[in-house]
Design a protein around this motif. Structure first.
Motif, mmCIF file in Angstrom:
data_model
loop_
_atom_site.group_PDB
_atom_site.id
_atom_site.type_symbol
_atom_site.label_atom_id
_atom_site.label_comp_id
_atom_site.label_asym_id
_atom_site.label_seq_id
_atom_site.Cartn_x
_atom_site.Cartn_y
_atom_site.Cartn_z
ATOM 1 N N PHE A 85 -85.888 -32.804 71.556
ATOM 2 C CA PHE A 85 -86.749 -33.681 70.785
ATOM 3 C C PHE A 85 -87.589 -32.922 69.771
ATOM 4 O O PHE A 85 -87.964 -31.765 69.985
ATOM 5 C CB PHE A 85 -87.716 -34.434 71.715
ATOM 6 C CG PHE A 85 -87.079 -35.496 72.545
ATOM 7 C CD1 PHE A 85 -86.585 -35.214 73.802
ATOM 8 C CD2 PHE A 85 -87.001 -36.805 72.084
ATOM 9 C CE1 PHE A 85 -86.013 -36.201 74.587
ATOM 10 C CE2 PHE A 85 -86.438 -37.803 72.850
ATOM 11 C CZ PHE A 85 -85.932 -37.500 74.109
ATOM 12 N N GLY A 86 -87.923 -33.622 68.683
ATOM 13 C CA GLY A 86 -88.953 -33.141 67.791
ATOM 14 C C GLY A 86 -90.322 -33.420 68.401
ATOM 15 O O GLY A 86 -90.427 -34.038 69.469
ATOM 16 N N GLN A 87 -91.354 -32.991 67.696
ATOM 17 C CA GLN A 87 -92.712 -33.113 68.213
ATOM 18 C C GLN A 87 -93.274 -34.526 68.086
ATOM 19 O O GLN A 87 -94.322 -34.823 68.667
ATOM 20 C CB GLN A 87 -93.640 -32.131 67.500
ATOM 21 C CG GLN A 87 -93.366 -30.688 67.857
ATOM 22 C CD GLN A 87 -93.628 -30.410 69.335
ATOM 23 O OE1 GLN A 87 -94.670 -30.727 69.882
ATOM 24 N NE2 GLN A 87 -92.649 -29.810 70.007
ATOM 25 N N GLN A 101 -96.239 -28.881 74.757
ATOM 26 C CA GLN A 101 -94.804 -28.600 74.638
ATOM 27 C C GLN A 101 -93.987 -29.778 74.142
ATOM 28 O O GLN A 101 -92.792 -29.642 73.915
ATOM 29 C CB GLN A 101 -94.247 -28.145 75.998
ATOM 30 C CG GLN A 101 -94.922 -26.908 76.569
ATOM 31 C CD GLN A 101 -94.740 -25.703 75.674
ATOM 32 O OE1 GLN A 101 -93.660 -25.488 75.113
ATOM 33 N NE2 GLN A 101 -95.786 -24.931 75.501
ATOM 34 N N GLY A 102 -94.597 -30.924 73.981
ATOM 35 C CA GLY A 102 -93.825 -32.092 73.553
ATOM 36 C C GLY A 102 -92.884 -32.551 74.650
ATOM 37 O O GLY A 102 -93.157 -32.401 75.832
ATOM 38 N N LEU A 103 -91.743 -33.106 74.246
ATOM 39 C CA LEU A 103 -90.750 -33.623 75.189
ATOM 40 C C LEU A 103 -89.706 -32.546 75.461
ATOM 41 O O LEU A 103 -89.027 -32.079 74.546
ATOM 42 C CB LEU A 103 -90.051 -34.846 74.596
ATOM 43 C CG LEU A 103 -90.659 -36.195 74.890
ATOM 44 C CD1 LEU A 103 -90.203 -37.211 73.863
ATOM 45 C CD2 LEU A 103 -90.255 -36.639 76.287
ATOM 46 N N GLN A 135 -93.090 -34.518 79.324
ATOM 47 C CA GLN A 135 -93.808 -34.733 78.065
ATOM 48 C C GLN A 135 -95.238 -34.227 78.239
ATOM 49 O O GLN A 135 -96.017 -34.778 79.022
ATOM 50 C CB GLN A 135 -93.819 -36.212 77.683
ATOM 51 C CG GLN A 135 -94.423 -36.486 76.322
ATOM 52 C CD GLN A 135 -94.242 -37.937 75.893
ATOM 53 O OE1 GLN A 135 -94.064 -38.831 76.721
ATOM 54 N NE2 GLN A 135 -94.281 -38.187 74.595
ATOM 55 N N TYR A 194 -87.072 -35.365 82.090
ATOM 56 C CA TYR A 194 -87.743 -34.723 80.961
ATOM 57 C C TYR A 194 -89.228 -34.633 81.286
ATOM 58 O O TYR A 194 -89.749 -35.349 82.134
ATOM 59 C CB TYR A 194 -87.577 -35.541 79.669
ATOM 60 C CG TYR A 194 -86.165 -35.674 79.162
ATOM 61 C CD1 TYR A 194 -85.337 -36.709 79.614
ATOM 62 C CD2 TYR A 194 -85.635 -34.770 78.241
ATOM 63 C CE1 TYR A 194 -84.045 -36.840 79.141
ATOM 64 C CE2 TYR A 194 -84.338 -34.893 77.766
ATOM 65 C CZ TYR A 194 -83.550 -35.933 78.230
ATOM 66 O OH TYR A 194 -82.258 -36.061 77.766
#
Lengths: 115, 114
Positions: free
Chosen positions: A105-107, B41-43, B37, B35
């Motif tokens: 994924f992107g941010q 670090q985002g996803l 989140q 995943y």
């Protein structure tokens, strides 16, 4: 290394205005490409995906995205934004080989819609 | 039909404790993904199961993290000796087949490690 870049962290548009969210990827080959939306308190929902063929992809909720190989981009567009479109948008890629579907994924880009 | 469900929806634990997060995929889906989140670090992809094949654990950040999938359905993600940096939302997704099929995401488990 494989990566996805969404240059805009936050975007604000007026209701009824057009929208374009940018996505660039770095990958050895053309990956599978996705756009997901995450509304507050909601899970991620797939808007559209591109695997091959026509580079302009139509999705749900009036969204479309265009794959441009020369620019390694997969930008998301909508001609007229509705207040309910306010959410966070994620661009993602997956490898076309191995067929695992693991998403990178992107941010994310947070979209705010002004009345 | 029922979507992907996850439990608990929220979990607060103390540093050093073990936690278990549960995922119920859509019935009949053979592929299941975890995943994470987080703000920093985002996803991030953690682990992936496909049918009876060995899971792809390439995204697990440390050996404190493990996951299993019993009977090809329910999955449990276990974090041992939790650390504050484990605080995040843990998302589960399932698809009818790995690869090109759409992944459907659950609402997530929000983990806070104090």
């Amino acid at each position: 290394a494989q990566s996805v870049t969404q240059p805009d962290i936050h975007i604000t548009v007026s209701e009824g205005a057009s929208l374009e969210l940018r996505c660039n990827y770095s990958y050895g080959a053309t990956p599978y490409l996705f756009w997901y939306v995450q509304s507050p308190g909601q899970g991620l929902q797939l808007l559209l995906k591109y695997f091959s063929g026509d580079t302009l992809v139509q999705g749900i909720k009036g969204f479309e995205a265009e794959f441009k190989r020369s620019q390694s981009s997969f930008n998301l567009r909508k001609p007229s934004v509705h207040w309910s479109d306010a959410a966070e948008y994620f661009c993602a890629v997956a490898s076309p080989s191995g067929n695992t579907g693991k998403l990178i994924f992107g941010q994310g880009t947070t979209l705010q819609v002004k009345p | 039909g029922a979507g992907v469900s996850q439990s608990p929806s929220n979990k607060v634990t103390e540093k050093g404790k073990d936690v278990e997060l549960r995922c119920d995929p859509i019935s009949g889906h053979t592929a299941l993904y975890w995943y994470r989140q987080s703000l920093g670090q985002g996803l991030e992809f953690l682990i992936y199961f496909q049918g009876n094949s060995a899971p792809d654990k390439s995204g697990l950040p440390s050996d404190r993290f493990s996951a299993e999938r019993t009977g090809g359905s329910v999955s449990t993600l276990t974090i041992q000796r939790t650390q504050q940096e484990d605080s995040a939302v843990y998302l589960c997704a399932s698809s009818s087949l790995a690869g090109v099929e759409t992944q459907y995401f659950g609402p997530g488990t929000r983990l806070l490690v104090l």
